[in-house]
Scaffold this motif. Structure first.
Motif, PDB file in Angstrom:
ATOM      1  N   LEU A  35       0.824  -1.206   0.000  1.00 51.18           N
ATOM      2  CA  LEU A  35       0.000   0.000   0.000  1.00 51.18           C
ATOM      3  C   LEU A  35       0.861   1.260   0.000  1.00 51.18           C
ATOM      4  O   LEU A  35       1.960   1.272   0.563  1.00 51.18           O
ATOM      5  N   VAL A  42      -6.790  -0.942   2.811  1.00 52.88           N
ATOM      6  CA  VAL A  42      -7.326  -0.821   1.460  1.00 52.88           C
ATOM      7  C   VAL A  42      -8.576   0.055   1.445  1.00 52.88           C
ATOM      8  O   VAL A  42      -8.772   0.874   0.544  1.00 52.88           O
ATOM      9  N   GLN A  70      -9.701   0.128  -7.471  1.00 53.67           N
ATOM     10  CA  GLN A  70      -8.266   0.279  -7.272  1.00 53.67           C
ATOM     11  C   GLN A  70      -7.518  -0.672  -8.214  1.00 53.67           C
ATOM     12  O   GLN A  70      -7.978  -1.772  -8.482  1.00 53.67           O
ATOM     13  N   TYR A  78       0.348  -0.485  -5.517  1.00 58.07           N
ATOM     14  CA  TYR A  78      -0.790   0.322  -5.948  1.00 58.07           C
ATOM     15  C   TYR A  78      -0.379   1.191  -7.138  1.00 58.07           C
ATOM     16  O   TYR A  78       0.654   1.850  -7.116  1.00 58.07           O
ATOM     17  N   THR A 309     -10.214 -11.030  -2.166  1.00 58.04           N
ATOM     18  CA  THR A 309     -10.556  -9.850  -1.388  1.00 58.04           C
ATOM     19  C   THR A 309     -11.617 -10.271  -0.388  1.00 58.04           C
ATOM     20  O   THR A 309     -12.504 -11.066  -0.696  1.00 58.04           O
TER      21      THR A 309
END
Length: 341
Positions: A35, A42, A70, A78, A309
């Protein structure tokens, strides 16, 4: 019928052999993803995960300052958010068409079916008003769609599951125009929370694989809505599926990821958590490496890694790496959470 990778620390997870003589093993990769500085997590996630042909990972996040779609590199760094992407994608897929790739997604709150390019360029957005009266639930006198998933057939037809609402499946043509509705709670279906659906290409003739979550089963339908039968039963509330070769990976929201063969037999399991299901409330300080809490979306990447996820107020993405090669040659690529060919 009227259908009205960067340096990693790995935790080994041994495959289950409860139902199959062929074992597979996976390792959990941690940390993942990477991240940006200033991001604690997130973001509130109740969505999906998919992989584009270049390996980029797309994740729908419905809450937090970085909500939307994202995008991460294959290694988990990212990259960006997709500009102007809806903030309520509960289910979406990435599909290749004539050398380009497009995102098809459904809005849990807005009741929309949207198609856009990977760069966010809009193609179409169909609203719930396109569906005839009586085929979508109402609340306080207003339409109350609760669309949870979409799937795109090889011929371009689009299927939308109202999995938190009526359990109906709505059929649209390739341009997003409404065609028909299948009544999900009627016989022979009897759905209870048809959470996500996908196109299963493993058997020659394409079919639909559905996560009938409250019934704890995966089911098969033809593309015309014919009931083909139960594929797997006794699962931990299956939420989403992804395909690689003859195998399908299943995100089970009650604390497990499973991999099944063509007959629905278990060939691997990972991340198993036998603690009582806690919804999306488990805080990060209680997360354990390699142990899942609420798998909600799932995808394979080109290397056969499983990406998930979780349903989480904080947002959690996990990666599991296969040890050894799963046979994939000779099978078309298809996935509930990534590509549709």
């Amino acid at each position: 019928m009227k259908f009205l990778n960067f340096p990693t620390l790995c935790y080994v997870l041994t495959a289950s052999l409860a139902l199959s003589s062929q074992a597979h093993e996976y390792e959990h990769q941690s940390p993942f993803p990477d991240l940006p500085e200033g991001w604690e997590k997130v973001g509130d996630s109740h969505g999906e995960i998919a992989v584009a042909s270049n390996g980029d990972i797309y994740v729908s996040v419905q809450g937090g300052k970085n909500r939307g779609l994202q995008v991460y590199s294959p290694e988990g760094a990212y990259r960006r958010n997709v500009p102007d992407a809806p903030h309520d994608f509960h289910g979406f897929v990435i599909r290749q068409e004539d050398g380009a790739e497009f995102i098809y997604g459904v809005g849990l709150v807005s009741g929309t079916l949207t198609k856009l390019g990977l760069d966010g360029t809009p193609v179409f957005s169909t609203t719930v008003e396109a569906i005839p009266e009586g085929l979508v639930g109402k609340k306080d006198g207003r339409l109350n769609p609760r669309f949870t998933s979409c799937a795109v057939a090889p011929d371009g037809r689009i299927y939308v599951a109202d999995g938190y609402g009526t359990d109906n499946i709505h059929l649209f043509d390739s341009a997003g125009r409404y065609v028909d509705t299948w009544i999900g709670r009627a016989e022979p279906y009897g759905f209870k929370n048809l959470h996500k659906i996908s196109i299963d290409l493993r058997y020659g003739e394409p079919r639909i694989l559905g996560c009938d979550r409250a019934n704890r089963r995966l089911i098969h339908l033809s593309l015309e809505g014919e009931w083909l039968g139960e594929y797997a039963t006794g699962l931990r509330r299956p939420s989403a599926t992804a395909f690689r070769g003859p195998h399908v990976a299943v995100a089970e929201i009650e604390g497990r990821i499973s991999v099944l063969d063509l007959e629905g037999n278990l060939v691997a399991s990972m991340g198993t958590n036998d603690a009582p299901y806690n919804g999306n409330r488990t805080p990060p300080n209680q997360w354990q490496p390699g142990v899942v809490h609420s798998p909600h979306g799932i995808a394979f990447d080109a290397q056969g890694n499983i990406l998930i996820t979780e349903y989480s107020k904080f947002g959690r993405i996990m990666k599991f790496c296969p040890q050894g090669k799963f046979e994939a040659e000779g099978y078309p690529e298809s996935s509930a959470a990534s590509r549709k060919d």
